[in-house]
Structures are given as structure tokens and as C-alpha cells.
Write a protein that holds these residues in place. Structure first.
Motif, PDB file in Angstrom:
ATOM      1  N   SER A 285       4.494 -11.806  -8.278  1.00  0.00           N
ATOM      2  CA  SER A 285       4.713 -10.373  -8.052  1.00  0.00           C
ATOM      3  C   SER A 285       3.482  -9.696  -7.472  1.00  0.00           C
ATOM      4  O   SER A 285       3.602  -8.743  -6.686  1.00  0.00           O
ATOM      5  N   GLY A 286       2.305 -10.172  -7.846  1.00  0.00           N
ATOM      6  CA  GLY A 286       1.078  -9.565  -7.324  1.00  0.00           C
ATOM      7  C   GLY A 286       0.971  -9.691  -5.818  1.00  0.00           C
ATOM      8  O   GLY A 286       0.550  -8.764  -5.126  1.00  0.00           O
ATOM      9  N   ARG A 287       1.367 -10.827  -5.270  1.00  0.00           N
ATOM     10  CA  ARG A 287       1.336 -11.005  -3.821  1.00  0.00           C
ATOM     11  C   ARG A 287       2.329 -10.070  -3.137  1.00  0.00           C
ATOM     12  O   ARG A 287       2.057  -9.527  -2.067  1.00  0.00           O
ATOM     13  N   ALA A 288       3.500  -9.886  -3.758  1.00  0.00           N
ATOM     14  CA  ALA A 288       4.493  -8.977  -3.188  1.00  0.00           C
ATOM     15  C   ALA A 288       3.960  -7.544  -3.141  1.00  0.00           C
ATOM     16  O   ALA A 288       4.189  -6.804  -2.180  1.00  0.00           O
ATOM     17  N   VAL A 289       3.225  -7.160  -4.174  1.00  0.00           N
ATOM     18  CA  VAL A 289       2.630  -5.829  -4.212  1.00  0.00           C
ATOM     19  C   VAL A 289       1.611  -5.664  -3.089  1.00  0.00           C
ATOM     20  O   VAL A 289       1.574  -4.639  -2.398  1.00  0.00           O
ATOM     21  N   LEU A 290       0.765  -6.673  -2.897  1.00  0.00           N
ATOM     22  CA  LEU A 290      -0.250  -6.601  -1.842  1.00  0.00           C
ATOM     23  C   LEU A 290       0.393  -6.484  -0.465  1.00  0.00           C
ATOM     24  O   LEU A 290      -0.051  -5.710   0.393  1.00  0.00           O
ATOM     25  N   VAL A 291       1.447  -7.270  -0.221  1.00  0.00           N
ATOM     26  CA  VAL A 291       2.125  -7.218   1.081  1.00  0.00           C
ATOM     27  C   VAL A 291       2.746  -5.833   1.306  1.00  0.00           C
ATOM     28  O   VAL A 291       2.621  -5.241   2.391  1.00  0.00           O
ATOM     29  N   ALA A 292       3.421  -5.298   0.284  1.00  0.00           N
ATOM     30  CA  ALA A 292       4.067  -3.986   0.415  1.00  0.00           C
ATOM     31  C   ALA A 292       3.030  -2.886   0.621  1.00  0.00           C
ATOM     32  O   ALA A 292       3.201  -1.995   1.470  1.00  0.00           O
TER      33      ALA A 292
END
Length: 286
Positions: free
Chosen positions: A256-263
Motif C-alpha cells: 500500500s505504501g508504494r501505491a500511496v507514493l505513486v498516487a
């Protein structure tokens, strides 16, 4: 980590207090047909066409505006002397500036820029100029953009406070735990406070709109709460599969942390693109 973020918060707030800039409205749109036309008018036209137009509307209670001609003429002279005013046309300048019964009329004011650029106190100069009219029994109202300055301001940060209260209720219902609901709120508020402080520092280098803090707060709280909620929910779900909190935290950040960074990066690129494109009400260069 809590201590580190608190230190970052304190340092950013102090830096903003000591070296932060001010927000200014600039509604130019370089390169557009509208802006090119406005620039041509400014370069080749007289004061009656150039600049930004606004109106001051007058309403006489009885007898019509002609009865109050002396105070209207005095006000016109006073308005002409206000800084950044290019021209003033009173209600007697043309028949179209008065109603058929003569009880209602307006001043046409042309300013060299949007009045919001000169600060909220700029409207007090106009208040002083129209004071004789009000003393003479004439009702005075401002049209936009002067009306934007004259409008009563809502309590500062009231909308954000209401939003936080709504978020507390939703998170408490969703999590059923004060600790779990409070974590996304705490991280979001700290992040928004740091972001607003950094924004204030950037305002000393770039021309940032007065709406920038509101936009930043809205996006910061909305995105911050959503992303913190995503991470917290993911972490709690992983705890059902393992009792190792370190493993759950690591998997949460890795997924989920990577998804947050991308968004977050996508939002940053979008806003940066608007800034670079020259949209004046977002930001302009140093």
C-alpha cells in the motif's frame, strides 16, 4: 519517528514565521487569446478601457440621485484619487448609468489590476470615499471584484474544522477504536501543517494565489486521510495473518505504501504541470 516528525513540524512552522512570503492573486493567463487581447487594450487604449472594471451601485431612498449631486460629485473626486484607480465614471456620465426613475445608478471604476492584489485593507480606501454618500442617505453596494473585498469573511479555518469533525465521526464508525481513528487524523494534520509552512516559504520565491493555502489544506486533508486510512486498514488486516507487527508494517509499506507514493507523485506532477503552463491563479515564476 513521532519525535522526528514533531521536530520537523516545529522547524517548518518557525521557518515560515521568520522567512515566509505573502500570497498574491495574479489572474493572468499568458499566451491565451483573452490575455493577448487584454494586453493589447492596455497598451493602446485609454484609461476608460484598460485595466479591471468594477462598479459601485447607489440607491437613493427618496428624490432620486439628482438631489444628491453634490455628494456624488465629491465622491467621484475622492475615488479618482485612490491609488491604482485609472478612471472613474459617475452615474451622471451617461444615461445608461442610471435607472429610468433616477433613483439608482452606479460608478464605473477601472483599476490597473484586480483589487485583491493590494490586500484586504484596500477596500477601506473606497469606504472612506463613499462615506459622504452614506451620510447623505444613499445606500452603497460594491460589485465584483471590489465586492469580493467588501464581503464579510467567514471564520478562519471553520470549514477545515468541520471537515475534521466529520472525519472523526466516519473513522470512529469505520474502526470502532479511538486509537485507530486518531492515527490517520494525527498524521494528516501534521503533514498538512508542515505542507502549509513549506508553501509559505515558497510564497517568498514564487507568486502564489491567496487560495493556495485553502487548496493545499483541502487536498492535504482529503488525500492524507485517504492514504493514512489505506495504510492503517492494510496493517490491521495483515495483523490477522501474523502476530509479528514488524512483518505487518513492512508488508504494508511495500504494498500500500508504494501505491500511496505513486498516487501522490501523480498529483504533484499534475499541479506542477499547471504551474509550468503559466496558469496565473495557480502560481507564477520567481
Amino acid at each position: 519517528m513521532i519525535v522526528v516528525w514533531l521536530l520537523i513540524l516545529v522547524a517548518s512552522v518557525l521557518a515560515n514565521r521568520l522567512g515566509g512570503g505573502t500570497y498574491q492573486d495574479d489572474f493572468s493567463l499568458p499566451g491565451t487569446s483573452v490575455q493577448i487581447g487584454a494586453d493589447l487594450l492596455d497598451a493602446h487604449s485609454g484609461a476608460e478601457v484598460r485595466g479591471v472594471s468594477s462598479h459601485i451601485v447607489l440607491k437613493a431612498a427618496a428624490g432620486g440621485l439628482a438631489v444628491h449631486r453634490r455628494s456624488i460629485d465629491a465622491t467621484e473626486t475622492a475615488l479618482t484619487g485612490i491609488p491604482h484607480v485609472l478612471s472613474v465614471a459617475g452615474p451622471f456620465a451617461a444615461p445608461s448609468a442610471r435607472s429610468a426613475d433616477g433613483s439608482t445608478g452606479y460608478f464605473t471604476i477601472r483599476l490597473d489590476a484586480f483589487p485583491g492584489r493590494y490586500g484586504a485593507s484596500y477596500i477601506t480606501r473606497f469606504e472612506e470615499a463613499v462615506r459622504p454618500l452614506r451620510a447623505d442617505g444613499i445606500t452603497v453596494e460594491y460589485g465584483s471584484p471590489l465586492g469580493e473585498l467588501a464581503r464579510a469573511k467567514a471564520p478562519a479555518r471553520l470549514s477545515e474544522f468541520i471537515g475534521l469533525l466529520a472525519a472523526v465521526v466516519v473513522l470512529l464508525i469505520g474502526f470502532g477504536s479511538v486509537a485507530a481513528a486518531g492515527l490517520p487524523l494525527l498524521t494528516s494534520v501534521i503533514a498538512v501543517a508542515v505542507g502549509l509552512s513549506v508553501l509559505g516559504l515558497l510564497a517568498g520565491v514564487f507568486t502564489l494565489s491567496s487560495e493556495s493555502p485553502t487548496l493545499a489544506t483541502m487536498m492535504g486533508l482529503g488525500a492524507g486521510l485517504d492514504y493514512a486510512l489505506l495504510l492503517t486498514t492494510r496493517y490491521r488486516r495483515l495483523l490477522h495473518d501474523t502476530d509479528d507487527t514488524d512483518v505487518a508494517a513492512g508488508e504494508t509499506v511495500a504494498s500500500s505504501g508504494r501505491a500511496v507514493l505513486v498516487a501522490a507523485a501523480a498529483v504533484g506532477v499534475a499541479l506542477g504541470g499547471l504551474c509550468v503552463s503559466g496558469v496565473g491563479f495557480i502560481a507564477t515564476g520567481p
